[in-house]
Design a protein around this motif. Structure first.
Motif, PDB file in Angstrom:
ATOM      1  N   LEU A  34       0.816  -1.213   0.000  1.00 46.03           N
ATOM      2  CA  LEU A  34       0.000   0.000   0.000  1.00 46.03           C
ATOM      3  C   LEU A  34       0.852   1.267   0.000  1.00 46.03           C
ATOM      4  N   ASN A  35       2.132   1.107  -0.256  1.00 50.52           N
ATOM      5  CA  ASN A  35       3.047   2.247  -0.275  1.00 50.52           C
ATOM      6  C   ASN A  35       3.428   2.578  -1.714  1.00 50.52           C
ATOM      7  N   PRO A  36       2.916   3.668  -2.275  1.00 51.41           N
ATOM      8  CA  PRO A  36       3.226   4.031  -3.668  1.00 51.41           C
ATOM      9  C   PRO A  36       4.718   4.206  -3.924  1.00 51.41           C
ATOM     10  N   HIS A  37       5.473   4.601  -2.882  1.00 47.43           N
ATOM     11  CA  HIS A  37       6.908   4.780  -3.070  1.00 47.43           C
ATOM     12  C   HIS A  37       7.589   3.479  -3.481  1.00 47.43           C
ATOM     13  N   VAL A  38       7.050   2.360  -2.988  1.00 40.82           N
ATOM     14  CA  VAL A  38       7.615   1.063  -3.353  1.00 40.82           C
ATOM     15  C   VAL A  38       7.475   0.827  -4.854  1.00 40.82           C
ATOM     16  N   TYR A  39       6.312   1.161  -5.393  1.00 40.29           N
ATOM     17  CA  TYR A  39       6.088   0.981  -6.830  1.00 40.29           C
ATOM     18  C   TYR A  39       6.962   1.926  -7.646  1.00 40.29           C
ATOM     19  N   LEU A  40       7.084   3.155  -7.176  1.00 35.39           N
ATOM     20  CA  LEU A  40       7.902   4.126  -7.902  1.00 35.39           C
ATOM     21  C   LEU A  40       9.363   3.693  -7.946  1.00 35.39           C
ATOM     22  N   ASP A  41       9.850   3.175  -6.796  1.00 39.26           N
ATOM     23  CA  ASP A  41      11.262   2.780  -6.723  1.00 39.26           C
ATOM     24  C   ASP A  41      11.552   1.496  -7.489  1.00 39.26           C
ATOM     25  N   THR A  42      10.711   0.487  -7.295  1.00 36.75           N
ATOM     26  CA  THR A  42      11.005  -0.828  -7.875  1.00 36.75           C
ATOM     27  C   THR A  42      10.489  -0.986  -9.298  1.00 36.75           C
ATOM     28  N   VAL A  43       9.181  -0.752  -9.486  1.00 33.07           N
ATOM     29  CA  VAL A  43       8.588  -0.990 -10.802  1.00 33.07           C
ATOM     30  C   VAL A  43       9.038   0.061 -11.820  1.00 33.07           C
ATOM     31  N   PHE A  44       8.940   1.329 -11.451  1.00 29.62           N
ATOM     32  CA  PHE A  44       9.201   2.379 -12.425  1.00 29.62           C
ATOM     33  C   PHE A  44      10.688   2.713 -12.551  1.00 29.62           C
ATOM     34  N   LEU A  45      11.310   3.129 -11.440  1.00 36.12           N
ATOM     35  CA  LEU A  45      12.697   3.587 -11.513  1.00 36.12           C
ATOM     36  C   LEU A  45      13.658   2.462 -11.864  1.00 36.12           C
ATOM     37  N   LEU A  46      13.637   1.368 -11.082  1.00 36.16           N
ATOM     38  CA  LEU A  46      14.539   0.260 -11.379  1.00 36.16           C
ATOM     39  C   LEU A  46      14.219  -0.363 -12.734  1.00 36.16           C
ATOM     40  N   GLY A  47      12.932  -0.401 -13.075  1.00 37.59           N
ATOM     41  CA  GLY A  47      12.555  -0.957 -14.371  1.00 37.59           C
ATOM     42  C   GLY A  47      13.111  -0.153 -15.522  1.00 37.59           C
ATOM     43  N   SER A  48      13.057   1.175 -15.395  1.00 30.93           N
ATOM     44  CA  SER A  48      13.570   2.022 -16.477  1.00 30.93           C
ATOM     45  C   SER A  48      15.086   1.967 -16.572  1.00 30.93           C
ATOM     46  N   VAL A  49      15.765   1.899 -15.418  1.00 26.45           N
ATOM     47  CA  VAL A  49      17.228   1.790 -15.434  1.00 26.45           C
ATOM     48  C   VAL A  49      17.649   0.451 -16.017  1.00 26.45           C
ATOM     49  N   ALA A  50      16.921  -0.604 -15.655  1.00 27.09           N
ATOM     50  CA  ALA A  50      17.246  -1.934 -16.175  1.00 27.09           C
ATOM     51  C   ALA A  50      17.083  -1.999 -17.680  1.00 27.09           C
ATOM     52  N   ALA A  51      16.108  -1.258 -18.206  1.00 29.30           N
ATOM     53  CA  ALA A  51      15.864  -1.278 -19.653  1.00 29.30           C
ATOM     54  C   ALA A  51      17.084  -0.807 -20.434  1.00 29.30           C
ATOM     55  N   ASP A  52      17.871   0.089 -19.830  1.00 33.15           N
ATOM     56  CA  ASP A  52      19.069   0.584 -20.505  1.00 33.15           C
ATOM     57  C   ASP A  52      20.151  -0.485 -20.639  1.00 33.15           C
ATOM     58  N   ARG A  53      20.007  -1.577 -19.883  1.00 35.80           N
ATOM     59  CA  ARG A  53      21.004  -2.656 -19.929  1.00 35.80           C
ATOM     60  C   ARG A  53      20.737  -3.633 -21.061  1.00 35.80           C
ATOM     61  N   GLY A  54      19.642  -3.439 -21.785  1.00 40.47           N
ATOM     62  CA  GLY A  54      19.352  -4.303 -22.924  1.00 40.47           C
ATOM     63  C   GLY A  54      19.182  -5.751 -22.537  1.00 40.47           C
ATOM     64  N   SER A  55      19.967  -6.619 -23.152  1.00 37.26           N
ATOM     65  CA  SER A  55      19.846  -8.055 -22.889  1.00 37.26           C
ATOM     66  C   SER A  55      20.280  -8.440 -21.477  1.00 37.26           C
ATOM     67  N   LEU A  56      20.978  -7.547 -20.793  1.00 39.30           N
ATOM     68  CA  LEU A  56      21.437  -7.826 -19.428  1.00 39.30           C
ATOM     69  C   LEU A  56      20.497  -7.234 -18.374  1.00 39.30           C
ATOM     70  N   ARG A  57      19.307  -6.823 -18.799  1.00 37.75           N
ATOM     71  CA  ARG A  57      18.401  -6.181 -17.842  1.00 37.75           C
ATOM     72  C   ARG A  57      17.983  -7.130 -16.721  1.00 37.75           C
ATOM     73  N   TRP A  58      17.845  -8.413 -17.038  1.00 39.90           N
ATOM     74  CA  TRP A  58      17.457  -9.353 -15.987  1.00 39.90           C
ATOM     75  C   TRP A  58      18.601  -9.614 -15.024  1.00 39.90           C
ATOM     76  N   THR A  59      19.833  -9.541 -15.510  1.00 33.41           N
ATOM     77  CA  THR A  59      20.993  -9.656 -14.618  1.00 33.41           C
ATOM     78  C   THR A  59      21.032  -8.464 -13.670  1.00 33.41           C
ATOM     79  N   PHE A  60      20.749  -7.286 -14.218  1.00 41.89           N
ATOM     80  CA  PHE A  60      20.654  -6.076 -13.399  1.00 41.89           C
ATOM     81  C   PHE A  60      19.558  -6.246 -12.350  1.00 41.89           C
ATOM     82  N   GLY A  61      18.411  -6.771 -12.774  1.00 45.34           N
ATOM     83  CA  GLY A  61      17.303  -6.980 -11.854  1.00 45.34           C
ATOM     84  C   GLY A  61      17.645  -7.958 -10.742  1.00 45.34           C
ATOM     85  N   LEU A  62      18.376  -9.017 -11.068  1.00 44.09           N
ATOM     86  CA  LEU A  62      18.780  -9.986 -10.049  1.00 44.09           C
ATOM     87  C   LEU A  62      19.698  -9.339  -9.014  1.00 44.09           C
TER      88      LEU A  62
END
Length: 205
Positions: free
Chosen positions: A125-153
């Protein structure tokens, strides 16, 4: 350094920088840790929830949620109200401390079910969690291309390490927090943090 290791290290550092901020979730994990109350369950919920949210972000779900801004507004109202209520309860413990609430040693006196439900609410129920994990980390991971899942791990590992250290490492403070005055200070900090966050969420919703 291999590209995969570099991506994982970047994910770990980025995830840690977002998680190690003073917030309602961290304050709750700390309090459960010093009380030795459902620590494993609380740490597990926080780490697994973060892992799921990070996976959603890396998978691109963030872009879908952004298309419906009303979702975050709704969560902001619910989460803000919840944080204000929990902060009020912590403030009440400062003014009227109970004997059980001041025990830092011995068996936990709280309800495991209540701790689990509170932890789930603190996380989902904390929107900050979604902003940090889903949006921010997701967008940064996208820049890693094929290594985005490694970044996520790497980010998931950072979450696990942090919550485990916070929950189980808090036991080192048990002797200090055996004093009623110390517990009142901790509850005061928890109350101030949660009330401030709750008010901020409601103001921005």
């Amino acid at each position: 350094m291999p590209a995969s290791l570099s991506a994982a290290a970047a994910g770990f550092g980025t995830g840690l920088s977002l998680i190690v901020a003073i917030g309602a979730q961290n304050a709750f994990v700390l309090r459960q840790g010093v009380r030795r109350d459902a620590v494993l369950a609380v740490v597990g919920i926080c780490a697994l929830s973060d892992a799921l949210l990070i996976a959603l972000g890396v998978g691109g779900v963030g872009a879908v949620v952004v298309a419906w801004p009303g979702a975050l507004t709704l969560v902001g109202w619910i989460g803000g109200g919840f944080l204000l209520c929990y902060g009020a309860l912590a403030a009440r413990r400062v003014l009227r401390p109970g004997k059980a609430g001041l025990r830092a040693e011995g068996e936990a006196t709280g309800s495991r079910k209540r701790a689990v439900l509170t932890c789930l609410a603190m996380t989902w129920l904390n929107p900050h969690v979604y902003l940090d994990t889903v949006f921010l980390l997701g967008s940064v991971a996208a820049d890693r291309g094929s290594l985005r899942w490694t970044f996520g791990l790497g980010a998931m590992l950072a979450s696990l390490c942090w919550f485990a250290a916070l929950g189980f490492g808090a036991r080192l403070l048990s002797r200090f927090l055996a004093r009623p005055a110390a517990w009142r200070v901790l509850d005061g900090l928890v109350a101030a943090t949660m009330i401030a966050l709750g008010a901020t969420l409601l103001a921005g919703a």
